[in-house]
Write an enzyme that holds these catalytic residues in place. Structure first.
Site: not given
Length: 521
Positions: A115, A313, A217, A304, A36, A16
């Site tokens: 994603q 979240g 969760y 990341d 990539e 992303l």
């Protein structure tokens, strides 16, 4: 060393963050090269959801509707449930059938693409805008000097190519090697556990109550790691279960068999004899970690590689996309020559505090939703969502602060009144046109004073900066931006207010502000 090709910007990693950086660079006219190591985009149904502020950026790139159509219908809501298992006891429901109403802050609505669906859309748009994308291309080494970056690439056929770039964007993920090779350390709570993500097919009947999407969760002591998560995917009958192991139990994690995974899935769903067909398995890590700096010379970190956080979240993917959005216009300005190289220093100044903020918020969310035993009083206070989505501020960096500056990192966006360093407010100008519709492809000067329009034309010609003056009739927008009828506000391509003159001023004032913002001598 022989150089096989030269590019303005080389992007490493097509997730992303890398895809977004490539797309926004293309939007600003920079023909980047993106490489990539994998053969294609992600096949994992993760990083789902594009928040309102991200959709504003995707609208600028021209892909907002595509991304929205790639996800499920947000009008159906997205319940987030804390439970023992999907079929078992429910302890708490975080989101019911309605989303928060942020219509006073933005014209956009959320999207819920994964994603898996979003990456191809971003890359497709990047290609349309002139970016070259190469899969199955491994970066073997990166070196830099005062004039550029040299990367040695290994292609799928084994051929080696050496690329010389003015700048490199490291979007190679939390396991990527570029950050470490630069000697950039990290800070935060570190690695929290090892996780296993299993995508599977099963017939759950009416267990999800007919909902198109659901996220659970799980707090279940029978599961490895004491719980995990269950999520539906883009395809009916296909689901994913995540469960974790403490870092010290990594050996057990590596020895997990398909039968072990089926057992964990049944515990997560709450049906002991559930027939399960495993489609894929992936190991990952759960961490709270932020790079000590986001730039080193001509190399800049996004996604990341810059900050790793728990998924609770849903802002990891959003932050990755927006890293690229905020960095791209700065790179474009420096490459084109209308900004000084010092502008790129503001990438760290502006984005690292935000990465720390969001990582801290998601760690606190993780404790509240699935790991209450980790609460020790040191976790961040959970802020209102509108503050972290719309109220983040760049108090320092590529801005000219005014007398209202207090150094706050976040604020209530409904009361920002357009001060420099804050996101430019959304105000309806007509029934279907917002102030936000004017932003994104260059600097914009909003004003009701024709003299500022002439000043903008003069400053743009003098400095060679993409600057457009938008002359608006007097109205509510001016109050929202904190201006007198004679004033003007300068908005950056990323929708942040760079400078304002509350009252009247001159072309010299505007040109001086632009020089400061763009690090021009």
């Amino acid at each position: 060393m022989r150089i096989d090709e030269r590019v303005p910007v080389l992007i490493v990693g097509a997730g992303l963050a890398g895809a977004a950086t490539a797309m926004f660079l293309g939007l600003h006219g920079v023909p980047a090269l993106l490489v990539e190591r994998h053969p294609g985009t992600s096949n994992q149904p993760k990083a789902r959801g594009q928040s309102w502020h991200t959709m504003e950026a995707l609208r600028i790139a021209g892909v907002a509707d595509q991304v929205r159509d790639a996800g499920y219908d947000v009008d159906l809501g997205m319940p987030i449930v804390i439970a023992e298992s999907v079929a078992g006891r429910r302890f708490h429901e975080i989101l019911g059938e309605k989303w928060p109403d942020f219509s006073h802050l933005t014209r956009e609505r959320m999207a819920m693409a994964s994603q898996e669906r979003a990456e191809p859309i971003l890359l497709g748009r990047a290609r349309e805008l002139g970016v070259e994308v190469r899969f199955e291309t491994l970066v073997e080494s990166v070196t830099q000097d005062a004039d550029g970056v040299t990367a040695v690439l290994r292609q799928a056929d084994g051929a080696q190519r050496t690329v010389r770039a003015d700048y490199l964007v490291a979007a190679d993920g939390w396991r990527g090697a570029i950050r470490e090779s630069l000697g950039i350390g990290t800070h935060g709570r570190g690695e929290l556990n090892h996780s296993h993500s299993v995508v599977f097919e099963a017939e759950l009947g009416d267990l999800l109550e007919g909902r198109e999407f659901a996220l659970f969760y799980l707090q279940n002591p029978e599961m490895d790691g004491g719980g995990g998560a269950f999520v539906s995917t883009d395809d009916p009958g296909r689901y994913a279960v995540m469960f974790g192991h403490e870092v010290a139990s990594a050996e057990r994690f590596e020895s997990f068999s398909d039968d072990d995974c089926v057992e964990q899935i049944r515990l997560a769903v709450g049906i002991p004899d559930l027939p399960v067909r495993i489609l894929s398995r992936a190991s990952t890590g759960l961490a709270h970690r932020v790079a000590d700096r986001l730039s080193e010379g001509r190399v800049h970190l996004v996604g990341d590689a810059a900050q790793t956080m728990p998924p609770h979240g849903g802002q990891g993917g959003n932050t990755a996309i927006l890293d690229g959005f905020h960095l791209a216009w700065k790179l474009a300005g420096v490459v084109a020559g209308w900004a000084g190289a010092g502008l790129l220093d503001s990438h760290d100044t502006e984005r690292r505090p935000y990465g720390e903020l969001i990582a801290g918020q998601q760690y606190a969310n993780m404790i509240a939703r699935s790991k209450p035993e980790l609460a020790d009083g040191t976790e961040d206070e959970i802020l209102p969502a509108e503050w972290t989505l719309f109220g983040y501020r760049c108090a320092a960096g590529a801005v000219v602060p005014d007398s209202t500056e207090d150094g706050a990192l976040v604020e209530d966006p409904a009361t920002s009144f357009g001060r420099p360093g804050s996101r430019a407010p959304h105000v309806w100008l007509t029934e279907d046109v917002s102030t936000m519709d004017h932003f994104g492809k260059g600097f914009v000067l909003l004003t009701a004073n024709p003299a500022w329009q002439r000043a903008a034309e003069s400053a743009a010609e003098q400095l060679g900066v993409p600057l457009t003056a938008v002359l608006l009739p007097d109205g509510d927008w001016r109050t929202a931006y904190g201006l007198s009828p004679a004033g003007a506000t300068l908005v950056r391509p990323d929708r942040f207010v760079a400078w304002r003159s509350v009252d009247d001023g001159t072309a010299t004032d505007l040109a001086g502000a632009l020089k400061t913002v763009l690090f021009r001598s």
